[in-house]
Design an enzyme around this catalytic site. Structure first.
Site, PDB file in Angstrom:
ATOM      1  N   GLU A   1       0.308   1.483  -3.734  1.00 14.10           N
ATOM      2  CA  GLU A   1       1.749   0.697  -4.222  1.00 14.10           C
ATOM      3  C   GLU A   1       0.837  -0.659  -4.640  1.00 14.10           C
ATOM      4  O   GLU A   1       0.383  -1.400  -4.363  1.00 14.10           O
ATOM      5  CB  GLU A   1       2.004   0.477  -2.957  1.00 14.10           C
ATOM      6  CG  GLU A   1       3.884   0.125  -2.700  1.00 14.10           C
ATOM      7  CD  GLU A   1       4.053  -1.058  -1.667  1.00 14.10           C
ATOM      8  OE1 GLU A   1       5.472  -1.367  -2.196  1.00 14.10           O
ATOM      9  OE2 GLU A   1       3.682   0.099  -0.438  1.00 14.10           O
TER      10      GLU A   1
ATOM     11  N   ARG B   1     -10.972   3.876   8.839  1.00 13.62           N
ATOM     12  CA  ARG B   1     -10.907   3.033   7.814  1.00 13.62           C
ATOM     13  C   ARG B   1     -12.371   2.300   7.986  1.00 13.62           C
ATOM     14  O   ARG B   1     -12.412   2.360   8.458  1.00 13.62           O
ATOM     15  CB  ARG B   1      -9.978   1.949   8.168  1.00 13.62           C
ATOM     16  CG  ARG B   1      -8.368   2.364   7.748  1.00 13.62           C
ATOM     17  CD  ARG B   1      -7.413   1.564   9.266  1.00 13.62           C
ATOM     18  NE  ARG B   1      -7.702  -0.127   9.126  1.00 13.62           N
ATOM     19  CZ  ARG B   1      -7.140  -0.956   7.918  1.00 13.62           C
ATOM     20  NH1 ARG B   1      -6.005   0.029   6.816  1.00 13.62           N
ATOM     21  NH2 ARG B   1      -7.341  -1.893   6.971  1.00 13.62           N
TER      22      ARG B   1
ATOM     23  N   LYS C   1      -2.470  -7.751   2.603  1.00 22.23           N
ATOM     24  CA  LYS C   1      -1.727  -9.149   1.433  1.00 22.23           C
ATOM     25  C   LYS C   1      -1.073 -10.391   2.167  1.00 22.23           C
ATOM     26  O   LYS C   1      -1.670 -11.187   1.901  1.00 22.23           O
ATOM     27  CB  LYS C   1      -0.344  -8.374   1.058  1.00 22.23           C
ATOM     28  CG  LYS C   1       0.289  -8.530  -0.516  1.00 22.23           C
ATOM     29  CD  LYS C   1       1.222  -8.475  -0.381  1.00 22.23           C
ATOM     30  CE  LYS C   1       1.481  -9.024  -1.586  1.00 22.23           C
ATOM     31  NZ  LYS C   1       3.050  -8.164  -2.274  1.00 22.23           N
TER      32      LYS C   1
END
Length: 585
Positions: A119, A339, A349
């Site tokens: 994204e 992960r 972020k």
């Protein structure tokens, strides 16, 4: 006596052949042979052949020196007898290590199309790189392809600069995608499928307040709009599409089960209204499909056969598969992986944005971060990231690893090609009273006689403060590749010494130096662990060193990687101000 001597000669000949073989193989693999890298395989092969190994360093150094003098044609000819053996060992190792973790259930050769789905709401980090590399590697293994899918249906967060950065980073990683496509270019396509869900009685328009939606999800009570007719939902959805609703006043929801054990299936949102202009589509749309509706549809329509995603998204798989089945679209195979977490770092972020805003870090390319732009700036090579990622394969075991694992892979790549220079941190003057001016020729790489730097050196030098504090009157020290020095005086103003011509049996240290006639002032950023295990920024996460570097530095290119001897590998970050960034030991 004669038999013993003959055996020793045979053993020495066999050992020399092993040293030569290992040096040639190392040179072919890395461009230049490196003694430290050759030594390990030599010792191992010698033990396997029951050959005595006492002091072979000189033999290895000499062989490496000779091999590195070979032309490319001669080297390839010397390598030819070993080529098949090396390739077979490489294949065997790959099967024993990588392949058990690099198998996708149900996939066959020629039947793999993956996608990399970032994204554009931020910059890629090492976690994104893992998924991208796994997709690209499986495309190689299964003779398939990988596409780049820009998942851009949230105007509030997305920017063109992030798209540009994503494309740049993916190319930097060495990933060649077959095609690139954007979710925002396919909004009308997704609308068509949303209408099909409404027609099938599987979706409805909800106009409840957010608090009520949340409350009913917890209690398991159906939304009061769930009983609307298909025609009513058709009209309401077109009103959403035609911008008749304000943001937050209407959403399209899937008719799931409000009592489902999987909370994702409790009438999830499929389309919501966002009034902010889109970086690519402008004000063309206001009703924006969510990931859960848009991505499965576009995956299926674009031929994606296999989806590799972090196992934290496992709960969402049921929704995606259910929607595709309702719409009569092909369901890709799903594969979960763990992960990739690196100790002492952050990738969220929100957290990084605050650190940048608060000026705790320099930006998204701050060398303490794990963003790809930060790793690139710090001198981490793309193939090191590949090797690092593929060490874990398709593991489903969550874990946190240290940055040193990545840096170890990086060192294998940069070590053979890095030029060697001297740097002295916090310089202290050293005057050598009896050293007359002389021309000194120093190797740019200790394993090669090909390239040198040359200086005129006088009696005034500088050494590092860290080395100076260890010296006292009477100490004997070797100035690397220059002279042996006996310290005569130590004061706050500096040190005074004299050269010693006789052989010295023991030296306190071998240290680097710079000449006062051939030096430049420079700065080095030394990144350390950014946060502790509580996520708190550590006060010493970035250290700044100042010192002198030899003037050969003026010949370097910006972003060139070199080694400061006895310090570590560094990258020239800014040539105009001579700012370096420390990479690793």
């Amino acid at each position: 006596m004669g038999k013993t001597s003959t055996k020793q000669k045979i053993a020495a000949t066999e050992l020399n052949a092993i040293i030569r073989k290992c040096a040639i193989i190392n040179a072919m693999q890395y461009g230049k042979a490196v003694s430290s890298a050759v030594m390990g395989p030599v010792v191992q092969m010698a033990k396997e052949n029951n050959l005595p190994i006492t002091d072979i360093k000189k033999d290895v150094d000499l062989m490496v020196k000779n091999i590195n003098k070979m032309t490319k044609t001669d080297l390839e000819g010397a390598y030819a007898p070993f080529k098949t053996e090396v390739e077979q060992k490489k294949l065997k190792k790959a099967k024993e290590t990588a392949l058990p973790n690099m198998i996708l259930e149900g996939v066959t050769k020629g039947n793999f199309i993956g996608r990399i789905p970032p994204e554009p709401s931020g910059y890629l980090h090492v976690g994104h790189a893992k998924q991208a590399i796994l997709n690209a590697e499986f495309a190689k293994i299964y003779a398939g392809q990988v596409n780049l899918f820009i998942d851009d249906t949230n105007p509030d967060k997305e920017k063109q600069e992030y798209v540009d950065s994503i494309i740049r980073d993916i190319k930097w990683l060495g990933i060649n995608y077959t095609k690139i496509y954007y979710a925002s270019d396919n909004v009308e396509v997704v609308y068509a499928y949303a209408r099909k869900l409404i027609e099938k009685g599987k979706a409805y328009v909800c106009m409840c307040e957010q608090a009520e939606i949340k409350e009913r999800r917890v209690s398991g009570a159906d939304c009061k709009h769930k009983g609307q007719s298909i025609s009513e939902n058709n009209v309401l959805f077109e009103d959403m599409v035609n911008k008749k609703f304000k943001e937050g006043k209407a959403i399209l929801r899937y008719k799931g089960d409000m009592n489902s054990q999987n909370a994702v299936m409790r009438d999830p949102v499929l389309v919501r209204i966002i009034e902010a202009p889109h970086y690519r589509q402008g004000n063309k749309y206001r009703a924006w499909p969510l990931y859960d509706l848009s991505t499965p549809i576009l995956d299926s329509l674009n031929g994606v056969t296999d989806i590799i995603r972090s196992k934290e998204f496992a709960m969402r798989e049921e929704l995606g598969q259910t929607l595709l089945n309702e719409l009569g679209l092909r369901v890709p195979r799903m594969h979960q992986e763990a992960r990739l977490n690196i100790r002492g770092n952050v990738t969220q972020k929100r957290v990084i944005t605050k650190l940048v805003t608060d000026k705790v870090i320099d930006g998204w390319d701050d060398p303490r971060l794990m963003t790809l732009m930060a790793l690139k700036r710090r001198g981490v090579r793309p193939n090191a990231i590949w090797a690092f990622v593929l060490k874990f394969g398709m593991s489903r075991n969550d874990g946190t690893v240290g940055l040193e694992m990545l840096m170890a892979e990086n060192k294998k790549i940069i070590e053979p090609m890095a030029k060697h220079l001297f740097f002295v941190k916090d310089p202290r003057p050293l005057e050598i009273v009896n050293l007359t001016q002389k021309i000194v020729k120093l190797k740019l790489n200790p394993n090669s006689d090909k390239d040198h730097r040359e200086y005129t050196v006088g009696s005034k030098l500088y050494i590092s403060e860290d080395d100076a504090v260890k010296l006292k009157v009477g100490s004997i020290v070797r100035l690397k590749d220059l002279v042996d020095v006996k310290i005569l005086n130590v004061s706050e103003q500096g040190l005074v010494g004299e050269t010693i011509d006789q052989e010295i049996d023991k030296k306190d240290n071998i240290i680097q130096w710079v000449s006062s006639e051939n030096m430049q002032k420079c700065k080095m950023l030394v990144p350390n662990t950014l946060v502790n295990n509580k996520g708190e920024v550590l006060p010493n996460s970035l250290t700044i060193w100042v010192g002198f570097v030899e003037s050969y530095v003026n010949n370097l290119k910006e972003h060139e990687i070199i080694q400061f001897e006895r310090v570590g590998y560094v990258i020239l970050d800014k040539k105009d101000s001579l700012q370096f960034i420390f990479i690793s030991k």
